[in-house]
Enzyme design. Structure first.
Site, short mmCIF file in Angstrom:
data_model
loop_
_atom_site.label_atom_id
_atom_site.label_comp_id
_atom_site.label_asym_id
_atom_site.label_seq_id
_atom_site.Cartn_x
_atom_site.Cartn_y
_atom_site.Cartn_z
CG ASP A 10 34.95 29.86 32.53
OD1 ASP A 10 35.26 31.00 32.94
OD2 ASP A 10 34.73 28.92 33.30
CB SER A 11 39.30 30.48 33.72
OG SER A 11 38.21 30.34 34.62
CB CYS A 73 35.36 33.82 31.98
SG CYS A 73 36.55 33.96 33.32
CD GLU A 152 37.12 24.26 37.35
OE1 GLU A 152 37.79 23.33 36.89
OE2 GLU A 152 36.44 25.01 36.63
N1 DGL Z 1 34.29 31.18 35.64
C1 DGL Z 1 35.32 32.13 36.03
C2 DGL Z 1 34.63 33.43 36.38
O1 DGL Z 1 33.47 33.58 36.01
C3 DGL Z 1 36.14 31.44 37.03
C4 DGL Z 1 37.05 32.23 37.81
C5 DGL Z 1 38.49 31.96 37.76
O2 DGL Z 1 39.01 31.41 36.79
O3 DGL Z 1 39.11 32.35 38.74
O4 DGL Z 1 35.15 34.34 36.98
#
Ligand code: DGL
Length: 271
Positions: A10-11, A73, A152
């Site tokens: 994930d990010s 993500c 976050e």
């Molecule tokens: N968890 C990511 C998603 O599901 C986070 C979003 C992001 O990095 O902007 O979109």
């Protein structure tokens, strides 16, 4: 039988909502998790940048001998997955399809709400898959760029004026449309499920893509004959691209349990 790990990324920390469910459903599976905490959020970035970051994330995960990739993500699943999924010789699961399958199953009035990052909403990836399955569905969506930074930063609890205000602002137009189902189209949002649920009301079903994806991954492993041996003790490893300080306490909120496993910092520049 295949005891190699599943690679999940994930990010940031949101993908841990998928890991939480994976641990619950697949207790024998080793997991390697990458959270690109040094570059989160991805959701306001261009498609090209999101694709570039996703390729680096996958290059890091495939430097281990993994057997499957989970894109935990919403932003990468909606914006980059179509472009990159055929470049790897591994089964890949994203979060969009499992969430859509669940939403079309639970909606009764076919009025579906959708929230996500700017990139996810603009991609219209959820809309396309919903309409393929339910052509007369109506979808009411909103990009919610402030929610990921708030989550976050731990602003997730009932009574927190910042998160409650942001949720009210973003969700009022969707609530006014009388949706009976709301897709939390970003893996960070289940952390504020209570706040969102209070605002939307108990009659609206909330769909968590991360949680739905875990069941999908279980099927994918089964189908490919690559499930791990039953009864084995699984190991979990976590990698982040920013400081590991504070990771365990933040991550335990997403995992709903203590972090059991090694936590390391990685530099993705060479990937
Ligand atoms: N968890 C990511 C998603 O599901 C986070 C979003 C992001 O990095 O902007 O979109």
């Amino acid at each position: 039988m295949d005891n190699r790990p599943i690679g999940v990324f994930d990010s940031g920390l949101g993908g841990l909502t998928a890991v939480q469910k994976l641990i619950e459903l697949l207790p024998n599976e080793d997991i390697i998790y990458l959270g690109d905490t040094g570059r989160v959020p991805y959701g306001g970035r261009s498609r090209e940048t999101i694709i570039k970051y996703a390729r680096q994330d996958i290059a890091f995960l495939t430097s281990f001998d993994i057997k499957a990739i989970v894109i935990a993500c919403g932003t990468v699943s909606t914006t980059a997955m179509g472009e990159i999924e055929n470049d790897y010789d591994l089964p890949i699961a994203g979060v969009v399809l499992p969430a859509v399958e669940k939403a079309v199953k639970v909606t009764k009035n076919k009025r579906i709400g959708l929230i996500g990052t700017v990139a996810s909403i603009n991609s219209r990836a959820y809309d396309r898959l919903i309409l393929e399955r339910l052509p007369d569905a109506e979808i009411f969506s909103a990009a919610c760029p402030l929610l990921v930074p708030l989550v976050e930063n731990g602003r997730i609890n009932r009574g927190d004026i910042m998160i409650e205000t942001a949720v009210r602002e973003y969700l009022t137009p969707i609530k006014e449309q009388g949706v009976d189902t709301l897709i939390l189209g970003c893996t960070h949002y289940p952390l504020i499920g209570d706040v969102i649920g209070d605002f939307m009301g108990g009659e609206v079903s909330l769909i968590s893509p991360g949680a739905e994806t875990a069941a999908f991954v279980a099927e994918l492993l089964e189908k490919n004959g690559i499930s791990a041996e039953k009864g084995r003790i699984a190991t979990h490893r976590y990698f982040v691209t920013d400081s590991i300080e504070g990771f365990s306490s933040a991550a335990s909120l997403f995992l709903r349990q203590d972090v059991r496993g090694e936590v390391s910092k990685v530099d993705l520049h060479n990937f």
